[in-house]
Scaffold this active site. Sequence first.
Site, PDB file in Angstrom:
ATOM      1  N   GLY A 149       0.769  -1.222   0.000  1.00  0.00           N
ATOM      2  CA  GLY A 149       0.000   0.000   0.000  1.00  0.00           C
ATOM      3  C   GLY A 149       0.804   1.278   0.000  1.00  0.00           C
ATOM      4  N   GLY A 179       2.511   2.372  -2.770  1.00  0.00           N
ATOM      5  CA  GLY A 179       2.529   2.943  -4.114  1.00  0.00           C
ATOM      6  C   GLY A 179       3.552   2.368  -5.053  1.00  0.00           C
ATOM      7  N   SER A 226      17.669  -6.887  16.846  1.00  0.00           N
ATOM      8  CA  SER A 226      17.478  -5.496  17.260  1.00  0.00           C
ATOM      9  C   SER A 226      16.695  -5.354  18.553  1.00  0.00           C
ATOM     10  CB  SER A 226      16.778  -4.717  16.143  1.00  0.00           C
ATOM     11  OG  SER A 226      15.515  -5.275  15.872  1.00  0.00           O
ATOM     12  N   LYS A 258      11.253   2.192  11.487  1.00  0.00           N
ATOM     13  CA  LYS A 258      11.038   2.129  12.932  1.00  0.00           C
ATOM     14  C   LYS A 258      10.685   3.499  13.502  1.00  0.00           C
ATOM     15  CE  LYS A 258      14.151  -1.831  13.487  1.00  0.00           C
ATOM     16  NZ  LYS A 258      15.436  -2.325  14.015  1.00  0.00           N
TER      17      LYS A 258
END
Length: 859
Positions: free
Chosen positions: A406, A408, A755, A798
């Site tokens: 979503g 593009g 992470s 993030k």
Amino acid sequence: MAESVDLPSRLAILPFRNKVLLPGAIIRIRCTSPSSVKLVEQELWQREEKGLIGILPVRDSAEASSAGSTLSPGERSLKNQEETSDSHKLNGKNQQEVIHWHSRGVAARALHLSRGVEKPSGRVTYIVVLEGLCRFSVQDLSTRGTYYTARITQLDMTKADMDQVEQDPEFVMLSRQFKAMAMELISVLEQKQKTGGRTKVLLETVPVHKLADIFVASFEISFEEQLSMLDSVDVKVRLSKATELVDRHLQSIRVAEKITQKVEGQLSKSQKEFLLRQQMRAIKEELGDNDDEDDDVATLERKIKDAGMPPNIWKHAQRELRRLKKMQPQQPGYNSSRVYLDLLADLPWQKVSEERELDLKAAKERLDSDHYGLVKIKQRIIEYLAVRKLKPDARGPVLCFVGPPGVGKTSLASSIATALGRKFLRISLGGVKDEADIRGHRRTYIGSMPGRLIDGLKRVGVCNPVMLLDEIDKTGSDVRGDPASALLEVIFVATANRVQPIPPALLDRMEVIELPGYTPEEKLNIAMRHLIPRVLDQHGLNFDFLQVPEAMVKLIIERYTREAGVRNLERNLAAIARAAAVRVAEQEHAVPLSKDVRHIASPLLESRLADGAEVEMEIIPMGVNNHDISQALRISSPLVVDEAMLEKVLGPPRYDDRETADRVATPGISVGLVWTAFGGEVQFVEATAMVGKGDLHLTGQLGEVIKESAQIAMTWVRARATELKLVTTVETNLLEGRDIHIHFPAGAVPKDGPSAGVTLVTSLVSLFSQRKVRSDTAMTGEMTLRGLVLPVGGIKDKVLAAHRYGIKRVIMPERNLKDLVEVPSAVLSSLEILPAKRMEDVLEHAFEGGCPWRQHSKL
């Protein structure tokens, strides 16, 4: 070497194992069992004349005289004769042999005898060729060593008896009938096999009662029918049965000939049609009549001629067309060749999109009009187009747009096609595992089809489209091949949600352009400029019927969506449009005119209409119902979306600003930032202690890397427990008498990656110190055993995720500060970025008032 002799000696041939020897017939027997071998050696080889006749079963073998053999209802045991059981050695073993012989047989003359080479086991094989002489009945059966002998009585009539029977009118009629049937059979066989001359001579010289046995012996009939012929001592009964069998055999030959003629007729018909078709084509060419619309091959030939193929393809197509003309439509390869040539003729070899002169300014305006934000991506596309303008024949890079759903990616590829003036072709590769789906199937396969690329070119109708291979990261490989290897031969624009699943060889040929998620401000602008007009158009509405204020769009973004892209935002707007469409459709109706209303004819009005002027005022006669008028005019007032309508249509809000604060209300909980295929996400980490033996429990569908990060975090906290003042003395064990359980909520979602290291340490320190982590702070970073904070990827995603969740402070590795240049300035201005080099820096920022127990330790 086999030995062979010709002997006049006789044997008694009894029916055995579905075989019967009839008088006049010749049979070849292979003798292998010890009893039959002894019989041959003593009765035939030595030519002994004892007044007895040896008993030999037909189709003799080592198992021919198995115990208790019973062959058919026509057999009976010779109970009045000598006992037929005898104990003797068979194949070197003591076995009890009980044989039930048939009471009738045929005396046979040995025409030829051959002895095979003796095998090392001592086994000898004899082959005997026998000719049937006459029927007999067994009178007395006895054993003679290892084989049986019998005294027999001849059953066939004497010559005097036969002379008397031949005077019988019934016998004469049966004889004529049999001879006529036999002659007809011989004539049919003579036409088929050209061997009827000797049989006709036999028919004229051999007595008819013997001829019946000879004819029947040559047919393939059942064992029961053979026994019935053997038991037919009466010649009239024998002739009757023989006539029936000859007639049946003749009918079977006629049926087989009929089937053969039918098949040959069909083949000759197709050959005749082919010849006539060739003659018709030649006649039309001579007359100049080329009306070949019904001739598929001629139509195909014209299509190939008009296709404009390159010379090498043209030669190949002509060779295939000549091969097709020589084939019959019924041949298996005809259809596949026809489909292949149709495909070659339908491909757009010379049809190209009419490319207009590339205007970079117009292309930039088009990109800005179609897409809000994405400055870096649009600049890269403009660079790509600039190179194409300066050098049209340059082989540019393969662009691969990577990002969450979503954002593009597909519409960017469509904008490239628009800027180049080419047609756009999208091919979805999600779930493709068969290499043939890309390349196409081999023509040798039944139902072979072209690949998706060739089929796409055929559908788009030009040879130079902008081809988008969508979801390229979702192809798989199995025993049917690797689709990625086929894509190495193609130049295209591709999209993917993640880079990792793309094979390295294919990824090396592409330039990856990452599309991160949108900020709330960008989503608002995209909704107002693009999504709302498109949704209204899809639902038959316009701004005169429905208006969605910016404030309401903001509420949808903040309370109902937290995605990286805008698909869920568009779905929520579509739900509002559907609710408005129902309301408008229910209210829309025609206003009925009152019976007092008359048509107003005004010369002035008619003249103004004739001049093309617009009538700007509406005249309402007095007789019209005011209620109907108000209802009709109410439709023209637009429906404005408010907060109450949002909650009624979309339900209660899914998210609020208090979520993070509520979840970090107790010690042992910290907030992390992670990257997924759908963009950045906020991940909570919960830790709790309980009575136990010092074990560490991990839940939340975790991968191996994140489990190792949890072990590293626990080790670091235990090693720094004294420095962090989590224990009072050095001797005290941090885990003594208790277990630690760490959980990552959303347990149905797989999680992995390094992470979360700093987030795990912060959660454990909060648990052991009983101090709460700040609810407005999120963090990311990998940690080593020495406490160093290492850089991680996906920083932009993030940070955008933290902004969407309402986070105000973000702790990240110091070496990741350079990645913030990609984050929009509006997002950075609303966040406090806190760099960390060591784990102590993270703890300093994570707790309210800093970390008073921090001890500066050396590396």
